[in-house]
Design a protein around this motif. Structure first.
Motif, PDB file in Angstrom:
ATOM      1  N   TRP A 174      34.563 -14.495   4.461  1.00  0.00           N
ATOM      2  CA  TRP A 174      34.400 -12.836   4.032  1.00  0.00           C
ATOM      3  C   TRP A 174      34.614 -11.516   5.434  1.00  0.00           C
ATOM      4  CZ3 TRP A 174      33.379 -13.265  -1.118  1.00  0.00           C
ATOM      5  CH2 TRP A 174      33.445 -12.083  -1.943  1.00  0.00           C
ATOM      6  N   ASN A 175      35.549 -12.002   5.984  1.00  0.00           N
ATOM      7  CA  ASN A 175      35.633 -11.292   6.237  1.00  0.00           C
ATOM      8  C   ASN A 175      37.295 -10.152   6.706  1.00  0.00           C
ATOM      9  OD1 ASN A 175      37.139 -12.574   8.721  1.00  0.00           O
ATOM     10  ND2 ASN A 175      35.072 -13.788   8.403  1.00  0.00           N
ATOM     11  N   ARG A 176      37.602  -9.493   8.172  1.00  0.00           N
ATOM     12  CA  ARG A 176      39.017  -8.981   8.414  1.00  0.00           C
ATOM     13  C   ARG A 176      39.584  -9.965   8.613  1.00  0.00           C
ATOM     14  NH1 ARG A 176      40.365  -7.285  13.472  1.00  0.00           N
ATOM     15  NH2 ARG A 176      40.875  -6.047  12.920  1.00  0.00           N
ATOM     16  N   ASN A 177      39.331 -10.664   9.107  1.00  0.00           N
ATOM     17  CA  ASN A 177      40.538 -12.264  10.053  1.00  0.00           C
ATOM     18  C   ASN A 177      40.969 -12.285   8.314  1.00  0.00           C
ATOM     19  OD1 ASN A 177      39.247 -11.339  11.998  1.00  0.00           O
ATOM     20  ND2 ASN A 177      37.674 -12.900  11.661  1.00  0.00           N
ATOM     21  N   PHE A 178      40.517 -12.739   7.559  1.00  0.00           N
ATOM     22  CA  PHE A 178      40.617 -13.710   6.389  1.00  0.00           C
ATOM     23  C   PHE A 178      41.296 -12.287   5.334  1.00  0.00           C
ATOM     24  CE2 PHE A 178      38.696 -16.965   8.568  1.00  0.00           C
ATOM     25  CZ  PHE A 178      39.709 -17.334   8.409  1.00  0.00           C
ATOM     26  N   ILE A 179      40.504 -11.972   5.265  1.00  0.00           N
ATOM     27  CA  ILE A 179      41.156 -10.536   3.442  1.00  0.00           C
ATOM     28  C   ILE A 179      41.780  -9.680   3.684  1.00  0.00           C
ATOM     29  CG2 ILE A 179      39.821  -8.911   1.870  1.00  0.00           C
ATOM     30  CD1 ILE A 179      37.475 -10.893   2.128  1.00  0.00           C
ATOM     31  N   ASP A 180      43.025  -9.464   3.222  1.00  0.00           N
ATOM     32  CA  ASP A 180      43.447  -8.289   3.586  1.00  0.00           C
ATOM     33  C   ASP A 180      43.518  -6.915   3.207  1.00  0.00           C
ATOM     34  OD1 ASP A 180      46.518  -7.692   4.026  1.00  0.00           O
ATOM     35  OD2 ASP A 180      46.138  -6.299   1.911  1.00  0.00           O
ATOM     36  N   HIS A 181      42.434  -6.763   1.898  1.00  0.00           N
ATOM     37  CA  HIS A 181      41.731  -5.469   1.147  1.00  0.00           C
ATOM     38  C   HIS A 181      41.133  -5.540   0.072  1.00  0.00           C
ATOM     39  CE1 HIS A 181      45.064  -5.635  -1.610  1.00  0.00           C
ATOM     40  NE2 HIS A 181      44.472  -5.552  -2.372  1.00  0.00           N
ATOM     41  N   VAL A 182      40.451  -4.912   0.155  1.00  0.00           N
ATOM     42  CA  VAL A 182      38.871  -4.806  -0.870  1.00  0.00           C
ATOM     43  C   VAL A 182      39.556  -4.064  -2.769  1.00  0.00           C
ATOM     44  CG1 VAL A 182      37.249  -5.225  -2.493  1.00  0.00           C
ATOM     45  CG2 VAL A 182      37.136  -6.014  -0.120  1.00  0.00           C
ATOM     46  N   GLN A 183      39.158  -4.432  -3.567  1.00  0.00           N
ATOM     47  CA  GLN A 183      40.047  -3.503  -4.483  1.00  0.00           C
ATOM     48  C   GLN A 183      38.646  -3.649  -5.602  1.00  0.00           C
ATOM     49  OE1 GLN A 183      43.658  -3.689  -6.956  1.00  0.00           O
ATOM     50  NE2 GLN A 183      44.831  -3.871  -4.829  1.00  0.00           N
ATOM     51  N   ILE A 184      37.947  -2.093  -6.080  1.00  0.00           N
ATOM     52  CA  ILE A 184      36.762  -2.355  -6.520  1.00  0.00           C
ATOM     53  C   ILE A 184      37.177  -1.769  -7.682  1.00  0.00           C
ATOM     54  CG2 ILE A 184      34.423  -0.881  -6.663  1.00  0.00           C
ATOM     55  CD1 ILE A 184      34.167  -2.071  -4.415  1.00  0.00           C
ATOM     56  N   THR A 185      37.164  -1.749  -9.091  1.00  0.00           N
ATOM     57  CA  THR A 185      37.398  -0.665 -10.043  1.00  0.00           C
ATOM     58  C   THR A 185      36.729  -1.311 -11.548  1.00  0.00           C
ATOM     59  OG1 THR A 185      40.083  -1.738  -9.954  1.00  0.00           O
ATOM     60  CG2 THR A 185      39.404  -0.871 -12.460  1.00  0.00           C
ATOM     61  N   VAL A 186      36.369   0.510 -11.619  1.00  0.00           N
ATOM     62  CA  VAL A 186      35.068   0.384 -13.019  1.00  0.00           C
ATOM     63  C   VAL A 186      36.715   0.878 -14.164  1.00  0.00           C
ATOM     64  CG1 VAL A 186      33.240   2.067 -13.637  1.00  0.00           C
ATOM     65  CG2 VAL A 186      33.388   0.379 -11.521  1.00  0.00           C
ATOM     66  N   SER A 187      36.756   0.703 -14.703  1.00  0.00           N
ATOM     67  CA  SER A 187      37.901   1.798 -16.123  1.00  0.00           C
ATOM     68  C   SER A 187      36.955   1.565 -17.240  1.00  0.00           C
ATOM     69  CB  SER A 187      39.183   0.454 -16.213  1.00  0.00           C
ATOM     70  OG  SER A 187      38.859  -0.054 -16.162  1.00  0.00           O
ATOM     71  N   GLU A 188      36.847   2.385 -17.827  1.00  0.00           N
ATOM     72  CA  GLU A 188      36.620   3.103 -18.775  1.00  0.00           C
ATOM     73  C   GLU A 188      37.948   3.165 -20.365  1.00  0.00           C
ATOM     74  OE1 GLU A 188      32.366   4.567 -18.943  1.00  0.00           O
ATOM     75  OE2 GLU A 188      33.002   6.029 -17.858  1.00  0.00           O
ATOM     76  N   SER A 189      37.841   2.532 -21.425  1.00  0.00           N
ATOM     77  CA  SER A 189      38.857   2.965 -22.423  1.00  0.00           C
ATOM     78  C   SER A 189      38.642   3.896 -23.338  1.00  0.00           C
ATOM     79  CB  SER A 189      39.368   2.239 -23.685  1.00  0.00           C
ATOM     80  OG  SER A 189      38.382   1.295 -24.046  1.00  0.00           O
ATOM     81  N   ILE A 190      37.622   4.828 -23.185  1.00  0.00           N
ATOM     82  CA  ILE A 190      36.745   5.715 -23.940  1.00  0.00           C
ATOM     83  C   ILE A 190      36.576   7.791 -23.065  1.00  0.00           C
ATOM     84  CG2 ILE A 190      35.359   5.173 -25.258  1.00  0.00           C
ATOM     85  CD1 ILE A 190      33.096   5.348 -23.230  1.00  0.00           C
ATOM     86  N   GLY A 191      36.957   8.405 -23.866  1.00  0.00           N
ATOM     87  CA  GLY A 191      36.920   9.401 -22.476  1.00  0.00           C
ATOM     88  C   GLY A 191      35.493  10.072 -22.979  1.00  0.00           C
ATOM     89  N   VAL A 192      34.783  11.092 -22.842  1.00  0.00           N
ATOM     90  CA  VAL A 192      33.890  11.981 -22.584  1.00  0.00           C
ATOM     91  C   VAL A 192      33.119  11.754 -23.447  1.00  0.00           C
ATOM     92  CG1 VAL A 192      34.850  13.165 -20.754  1.00  0.00           C
ATOM     93  CG2 VAL A 192      34.837  13.887 -22.448  1.00  0.00           C
TER      94      VAL A 192
END
Lengths: 503, 316
Positions: free
Chosen positions: A220-238
């Motif tokens: 769990w560190n820079r030696n093995f992890i290339d990058h991290v993506q965090i997604t919070v998506s919603e299909s609804i509008g406002v």
């Protein structure tokens, strides 16, 4: 409570000590949809203390009976457990109402008198938790009222706590000002800031996943992890909240709080214990190591008309309560760097938006490729990097992508998924986040509540964006409702020779 | 004559047919083995497991004795665990076979899913001298009984645990968790907690049919309070409640009387001297939920084991 020898911990849950919960905005949307149904479910699960009462406070002049009737109707609509006569009769006795405006001294005088009476009748032992379920503009008014009336004052053996809902200000100075206001009446140890994301089982499980298993933390560190993506998506509008959204935007509504809090769980160092302060110290340090977001590392977007969940969806600027020429972002993609030993040079890509193709919250950890692939190009052409995905909602679970040989006489490698789903392993319905957080606050356990230092850090991280957008102007990129956001967001990752996952 | 391989093939096919696109998703919680000499009870158990919404076992092997070869009826039940959640399957295999001998138990051993805890549901009093029970107990992580149905079970559970080196539990104990929580609230404040060691008398009323829950509650109170109370257990008629259910618990402690009354399903009143009468939610879950709840626990329940040691005599 700790001295009760009848309380074994094997089957029985830990019940908080006696207290009254006062909800300012007791007839508001949050109270009716979430807070009172959460208390009702805690009652059904026998997790409320024997000495308990709830007092709603608001402008309406209503009797306890009227308030109870209205809350029954709300619980019938919003409780995760059906409302039955036998159980409701016991619960409704605990509900009370105090009518009055928040800026009137007599409101607090009446509240103090009612709390005294109710405390005697219900045995709440003088402990009170004030929940400010009101717009932020009302926080200072109520805090002053509680401070001036003496209601916020703790005495030996008697706690007074304040629970406040996000947003905690709209920028760093306003957050600091709000904090100063709150601290005029309450010490930091009395304040519980609710970010309901932190009450979700799967967010809390990130800690267990990382620190209770031997196989993940070493990589769990820079030696093995290339990058991290965090997604919070919603299909609804406002969804009718256009007016609110015009002031908040995706940056303040999601990135500054939910996303950065989730990031802090992923990026933090192991705490020395699961004690609230130890955990919050480490999360705070992780946020303090984050570089501020620069406009060049951020894409903001706004949805235009399109199709969402199979239906035609109007553009943001045509939503009710939204200015026709609004430049408010409904989408953010960002590249965030953490300057510490563990994460140096490992980007965290954050993406959130409304009217995206589906509702998903997930953390995807993409690992580096192997240093040397001893297979032919043709054999490994379909091989993709290993990705560990922590799915927070929906279908809570964890999956790992890895390469496997396609069954045939030749060597051909394809990426497959190993999938763990929470509800196949732990089939009990998880408690609502508000049940967990209300219970934690009543117990005085601040582990899942952001401290002010973390709030300040998160405002510090997003501050350059707010300044730049205000100073330089420039509108968001438009993206079609039902798409995964503007092309500029893809280009943001393409610059780093990476691409977004499709959740 | 059926074989484990044939049963596995049939289950895989059924999973595909039943779950459609979600074929292959099954719970990964526990294996449940149930045995009943009475085929009617075995059928009931099969129905209960099939209806379970939460805490579903991954595979339930429900056996009953019958002359002749071992027969198997595999079935798969798939449904979402939560609204909008993934569809999850539970496999149930009804087995019949000779009540004595190793045929049934060897089939069960072959069909257990690997690396999962095994719960043995044996509702009747565990027969220590019977090889079928002994063989199944050897496969099990935990034994679940139901002394509400078979009250004499309570009197042998301690020796079963010792002899078979098994963690034992009882659905009668699961049924009184709510009661224990409500009684415990009386002693949450230090003033009342201090009275517990002087617990003088426990009077319990229960619905006629079984005194197992009442005896367990007394055993628990005696061990947790470290007192030696006198006891009275009285069976009453209550048409709205299930046999054996507790109706009223009265504790005399340091000269004070504390009363928990359950006038109807779903609600209890708590009468503490000098305090207004309080109400609490108290609904005893249905049988399937109780079995499901029990599948959550793997470790020994020390409070239960201690309560077994201090049981008052049962009704004769």
């Amino acid at each position: 409570m700790d001295t009760n020898p009848l309380r074994d911990t094997f089957r029985m849950h830990r019940v908080p000590g006696p207290c009254a919960v006062v909800i300012f905005g007791g007839l508001g949307d949050l109270a009716g949809r979430k807070l009172v149904p959460a208390l009702y479910n805690l009652y059904l699960r026998r997790l409320l203390p024997a000495g308990f009462a709830m007092v709603g406070v608001g402008r309406r002049d209503a009797t306890d009976t009227e308030y109870r009737a209205e809350m029954r109707e709300r619980c019938a609509r919003f409780s995760r457990t059906p409302v039955t006569d036998a159980e409701w009769e016991g619960f409704e006795e605990l509900l009370h109402w105090v009518g009055g405006t928040f800026d009137a001294t007599e409101t607090y005088t009446t509240l103090a008198r009612r709390l005294e009476e109710i405390g005697v009748a219900r045995g709440t032992a003088g402990n009170v938790m004030f929940y400010l379920s009101v717009p932020p503009s009302q926080f200072p008014v109520i805090v002053d009222g509680l401070g001036d009336s003496g209601l916020a004052r703790e005495e030996p053996g008697r706690f007074r706590r304040a629970v406040i809902e996000k947003p905690f200000g709209h920028d760093l100075p306003s957050s600091a000002a709000l904090d100063a206001e709150v601290h005029r009446a309450f010490k930091e140890s009395q304040v519980f800031r609710i970010d309901h994301y932190l009450g979700k089982e799967t967010v809390q499980n990130i800690l267990v996943f990382r620190f209770a298993n031997g196989i993940f933390e070493p990589v769990w560190n820079r030696n093995f992890i290339d990058h991290v993506q965090i997604t919070v998506s919603e299909s609804i509008g406002v969804e009718g909240r256009g007016k609110f959204y015009e002031e908040a935007g995706a940056l303040r509504d999601i990135v500054q709080n939910h996303m950065l809090q989730v990031l802090s769980f992923v990026a933090m160092e192991p705490p020395s214990s699961f004690d609230a302060e130890a955990v919050r110290d480490e999360r705070g340090k992780a946020l303090a190591s984050c570089r501020p977001l620069l406009p060049s590392d951020v894409v903001r977007g706004q949805y235009s008309a399109g199709f969402s969940d199979g239906d035609a969806a109007k553009g943001y600027r045509n939503e009710d309560g939204v200015a026709p020429g609004s430049d408010v972002e409904t989408y953010i993609a960002a590249r965030l760097m953490i300057d510490n030993w563990r994460w140096a040079d490992t980007p965290f890509y954050l993406r959130t938006g409304k009217r995206l193709p589906k509702r998903v919250t997930e953390v995807a950890i993409q690992f580096k490729r192997v240093p040397h692939l001893p297979f032919s190009y043709a054999a490994a052409e379909q091989l993709e990097p290993n990705v560990l995905v922590l799915r927070i909602q929906p279908n809570e679970g964890i999956s790992l992508r890895f390469g496997a040989k396609v069954p045939s006489e030749r060597v051909q490698i394809r990426t497959v998924n190993m999938d763990f789903q929470y509800d196949t392993a732990f089939s009990a319905a998880p408690a609502e986040a508000y049940e967990t957080l209300l219970l934690d606050a009543m117990r005085g356990d601040g582990t899942n509540f952001p401290r002010q230092d973390a709030v300040n850090q998160s405002w510090r991280i997003v501050e350059p964006l707010q300044e730049s957008w205000t100073r330089l102007g420039g509108g968001p990129h438009l993206y079609e409702a039902g798409s995964w956001g503007p092309e500029a967001a893809d280009e943001l990752l393409a610059r780093d020779r990476r691409r977004w996952r499709r959740p | 004559m059926t074989t484990p391989a044939a049963i596995e093939r049939e289950l895989a096919e059924l999973r595909g047919k039943t779950a459609g696109d979600h074929a292959g998703t099954r719970t990964h919680i526990v294996d449940l083995v149930a045995y009943a000499d009475d085929p009617a009870i075995a059928t009931e158990l099969g129905e209960v497991v099939a209806m379970m919404r939460h805490h579903r076992p991954s595979r339930a092997l429900i056996a009953s004795g019958a002359p002749g070869d071992v027969t198997a009826e595999p079935a798969v039940f798939c449904s979402p665990m939560q609204e909008g959640g993934a569809i999850v399957c539970c496999e149930i295999v009804r087995l019949t076979g000779p009540p004595a001998g190793d045929a049934l138990t060897s089939m069960i051993a072959s069909l257990l899913l690997p690396d999962l805890p095994v719960f043995l549901l044996w509702l009747s009093p565990p027969p220590l001298d019977r090889p079928t029970f002994h063989n199944l107990a050897a496969l099990a992580t935990r034994l679940v009984t139901d002394s509400t149905r078979f009250p004499t079970t309570l009197d042998v559970l301690g020796s079963v645990a010792r002899q078979e080196h098994l963690v034992v539990t009882d659905l009668a104990w699961t049924k009184i968790t709510g009661w224990r929580e409500v009684v415990a609230t009386i002693f949450d404040d230090a003033e009342h907690a201090a009275l517990l060691p002087s617990l003088e008398h426990v009077a319990i009323q229960h619905v006629a049919g079984s005194d197992a829950q009442a005896r367990l509650l007394v055993g628990w109170l005696a061990t947790a309070s470290r007192a030696t109370p006198t006891t009275s257990i009285e069976a009453v008629t209550h048409e709205d409640m299930r046999p054996g259910s507790l109706v009223r618990v009265e504790l005399t402690c340091g000269g004070h009387r504390f009363i928990v009354d359950r006038p109807s399903e779903g609600m209890a009143t708590i009468d503490v001297p000098g305090r207004p009468i309080r109400r609490a939610a108290l609904r005893v879950p249905p049988f399937g939920t109780l079995v499901g709840e029990e599948l959550e626990f793997l470790a020994p329940d020390r409070a239960f084991e201690a309560a077994l040691e201090r049981l008052p005599p049962g009704a004769r």
